[in-house]
Write a protein that holds these residues in place. Sequence first.
Motif, PDB file in Angstrom:
ATOM      1  N   TYR A 303       0.838  -1.196   0.000  1.00 19.62           N
ATOM      2  CA  TYR A 303       0.000   0.000   0.000  1.00 19.62           C
ATOM      3  C   TYR A 303       0.877   1.253   0.000  1.00 19.62           C
ATOM      4  O   TYR A 303       1.964   1.252   0.577  1.00 19.62           O
ATOM      5  N   ILE A 304       0.383   2.320  -0.643  1.00 20.22           N
ATOM      6  CA  ILE A 304       1.057   3.598  -0.519  1.00 20.22           C
ATOM      7  C   ILE A 304       0.194   4.512   0.344  1.00 20.22           C
ATOM      8  O   ILE A 304      -1.027   4.340   0.433  1.00 20.22           O
ATOM      9  N   GLY A 305       0.852   5.459   1.025  1.00 23.87           N
ATOM     10  CA  GLY A 305       0.121   6.298   1.962  1.00 23.87           C
ATOM     11  C   GLY A 305       0.687   7.699   2.075  1.00 23.87           C
ATOM     12  O   GLY A 305       1.731   8.028   1.506  1.00 23.87           O
ATOM     13  N   GLY A 310      -5.458   6.306  -4.330  1.00 27.35           N
ATOM     14  CA  GLY A 310      -6.235   5.683  -5.394  1.00 27.35           C
ATOM     15  C   GLY A 310      -6.261   4.172  -5.225  1.00 27.35           C
ATOM     16  O   GLY A 310      -6.406   3.649  -4.119  1.00 27.35           O
ATOM     17  N   LYS A 311      -6.062   3.463  -6.314  1.00 22.37           N
ATOM     18  CA  LYS A 311      -6.110   1.995  -6.276  1.00 22.37           C
ATOM     19  C   LYS A 311      -4.993   1.397  -5.413  1.00 22.37           C
ATOM     20  O   LYS A 311      -5.100   0.258  -4.942  1.00 22.37           O
ATOM     21  N   TYR A 312      -3.919   2.176  -5.182  1.00 23.21           N
ATOM     22  CA  TYR A 312      -2.792   1.660  -4.397  1.00 23.21           C
ATOM     23  C   TYR A 312      -3.109   1.610  -2.901  1.00 23.21           C
ATOM     24  O   TYR A 312      -2.303   1.103  -2.121  1.00 23.21           O
ATOM     25  N   GLY A 313      -4.261   2.117  -2.519  1.00 27.44           N
ATOM     26  CA  GLY A 313      -4.682   2.012  -1.128  1.00 27.44           C
ATOM     27  C   GLY A 313      -5.728   0.942  -0.904  1.00 27.44           C
ATOM     28  O   GLY A 313      -6.114   0.675   0.231  1.00 27.44           O
ATOM     29  N   ASP A 314      -6.196   0.328  -1.993  1.00 30.10           N
ATOM     30  CA  ASP A 314      -7.235  -0.700  -1.899  1.00 30.10           C
ATOM     31  C   ASP A 314      -6.627  -2.086  -1.689  1.00 30.10           C
ATOM     32  O   ASP A 314      -5.454  -2.322  -1.985  1.00 30.10           O
ATOM     33  N   THR A 315      -7.455  -2.988  -1.193  1.00 31.34           N
ATOM     34  CA  THR A 315      -7.027  -4.372  -0.995  1.00 31.34           C
ATOM     35  C   THR A 315      -7.662  -5.258  -2.051  1.00 31.34           C
ATOM     36  O   THR A 315      -8.888  -5.233  -2.239  1.00 31.34           O
ATOM     37  N   TYR A 316      -6.830  -6.043  -2.718  1.00 31.80           N
ATOM     38  CA  TYR A 316      -7.290  -6.970  -3.753  1.00 31.80           C
ATOM     39  C   TYR A 316      -6.907  -8.397  -3.375  1.00 31.80           C
ATOM     40  O   TYR A 316      -5.908  -8.630  -2.687  1.00 31.80           O
ATOM     41  N   GLU A 322      -9.824  -9.828  -7.177  1.00 26.17           N
ATOM     42  CA  GLU A 322     -11.105  -9.222  -6.827  1.00 26.17           C
ATOM     43  C   GLU A 322     -10.884  -8.080  -5.824  1.00 26.17           C
ATOM     44  O   GLU A 322     -10.065  -8.180  -4.900  1.00 26.17           O
ATOM     45  N   LEU A 323     -11.606  -6.963  -6.001  1.00 29.60           N
ATOM     46  CA  LEU A 323     -11.531  -5.867  -5.047  1.00 29.60           C
ATOM     47  C   LEU A 323     -12.206  -6.290  -3.746  1.00 29.60           C
ATOM     48  O   LEU A 323     -13.379  -6.635  -3.721  1.00 29.60           O
ATOM     49  N   LEU A 324     -11.448  -6.237  -2.656  1.00 24.37           N
ATOM     50  CA  LEU A 324     -11.951  -6.683  -1.364  1.00 24.37           C
ATOM     51  C   LEU A 324     -12.320  -5.531  -0.441  1.00 24.37           C
ATOM     52  O   LEU A 324     -13.372  -5.546   0.204  1.00 24.37           O
ATOM     53  N   ILE A 325     -11.446  -4.526  -0.360  1.00 23.56           N
ATOM     54  CA  ILE A 325     -11.680  -3.377   0.504  1.00 23.56           C
ATOM     55  C   ILE A 325     -11.360  -2.111  -0.284  1.00 23.56           C
ATOM     56  O   ILE A 325     -10.259  -1.961  -0.817  1.00 23.56           O
ATOM     57  N   LYS A 326     -12.332  -1.222  -0.353  1.00 26.00           N
ATOM     58  CA  LYS A 326     -12.153   0.062  -1.036  1.00 26.00           C
ATOM     59  C   LYS A 326     -11.861   1.120   0.011  1.00 26.00           C
ATOM     60  O   LYS A 326     -12.575   1.230   1.014  1.00 26.00           O
ATOM     61  N   ARG A 327     -10.799   1.904  -0.222  1.00 28.37           N
ATOM     62  CA  ARG A 327     -10.422   2.931   0.748  1.00 28.37           C
ATOM     63  C   ARG A 327     -10.437   4.312   0.118  1.00 28.37           C
ATOM     64  O   ARG A 327     -10.080   4.489  -1.039  1.00 28.37           O
ATOM     65  N   ASP A 328     -10.854   5.266   0.958  1.00 32.75           N
ATOM     66  CA  ASP A 328     -10.828   6.668   0.572  1.00 32.75           C
ATOM     67  C   ASP A 328     -10.247   7.428   1.751  1.00 32.75           C
ATOM     68  O   ASP A 328     -10.919   7.625   2.768  1.00 32.75           O
ATOM     69  N   GLY A 329      -8.983   7.805   1.639  1.00 35.37           N
ATOM     70  CA  GLY A 329      -8.307   8.403   2.775  1.00 35.37           C
ATOM     71  C   GLY A 329      -8.155   7.402   3.897  1.00 35.37           C
ATOM     72  O   GLY A 329      -7.600   6.321   3.705  1.00 35.37           O
TER      73      GLY A 329
END
Length: 354
Positions: A303-305, A310-316, A322-329
């Motif tokens: 992950y980047i922080g 964007g997509k680099y903060g999400d869990t696949y 498959e997209l498992l966890i969508k993150r926004d901030g």
Amino acid sequence: MRRAILFEKLEGEFVRCTACAHYCRIMNGMSGACGVRKNIGGELYLSTYGKAVAANNDPIEKKPLNHFLPGTTVFSIGTLGCNFSCDFCQNWDISQAMRLLRGQAKGGVQQAETMLQRAANDGMDLPPERIVQETKLHGSKSIAFTYNEPTIAFEYARDTFILAKKEGLKTVFVSNGFQSKECMEALKGCGLDAIRIDVKSFNENFYRDICKARLEPVLESVKLAHRLGLWVEIITLVIPGKNDSDEELKQIAEFVAGVDKSMPWHVTAFHPDYKMANVPATQKAKLERAWKIGKDAGLEYVYIGNVDAGKYGDTYCPKCNELLIKRDGFSGEKIGLVDGMCRKCKNKIAGVWS
């Protein structure tokens, strides 16, 4: 103030603190490198016991922990002092307070010790019982010792965690990883669930010159925490010109992968602060490069922080993508994660989900 647990008595009223890998040998009337563990009459005391200087209800993603109760909040406690002296510290006003006071003392070591004790006493009264009460009042699922290095306040954290487990709460350390073996094993024994460890560099000179510490104990802490069954996530603050070469990032990524390929690695942006105010902020392109290096090393979760990830903060899902966890901030929403598994391919996803 409370008598410490992690120390050994030596001859001549000296003590050896065994909380961290400095193993400070402390004479009577003096404190160790952290400034908060003090020898009084041949016994070691924690001067900041029950004294917090920061207390907030944070998103767990702010720690950052991405595979530990995502979408929940954690009641977060910070105290004064640190066993590191990082030039880039972004919480330097509390972590480096004791070192700064020592530097300001003009009347010698005794005046310095008096100033340290006064600073410790100025913290807000927040005993372990109240921390647990506040956690439940805020509806948080866990308690974190964070903001400064929690190892130096081991006894405070220990007593809090013991009470927290009785109330069904999870517990977290946000740490530089410089624990002693004795401390890490004691933390596991008192109910620590998760630890986020900084691997700040893979260069011994970086640790010596910039952090006033050593690399090897940090690496050993990562391996020991994993062996003890704690949930572990790693973070590297990527500092331009200091630890951001492809070679060094690859060394860190390969080390993490060698411990466990499912151990998340966070590569985060540096922002100018403290003694590195003249160093430029990390560019997002560099973090994306670090992300690729981590994936090439075989890490399943990178992950980047500290930037718009964007997509680099999400869990696949590492098996089917498959997209498992969508993150926004600092918010996280479970999308394709069901009972700790990918809803599409049923792959078990490493983490603590409930």
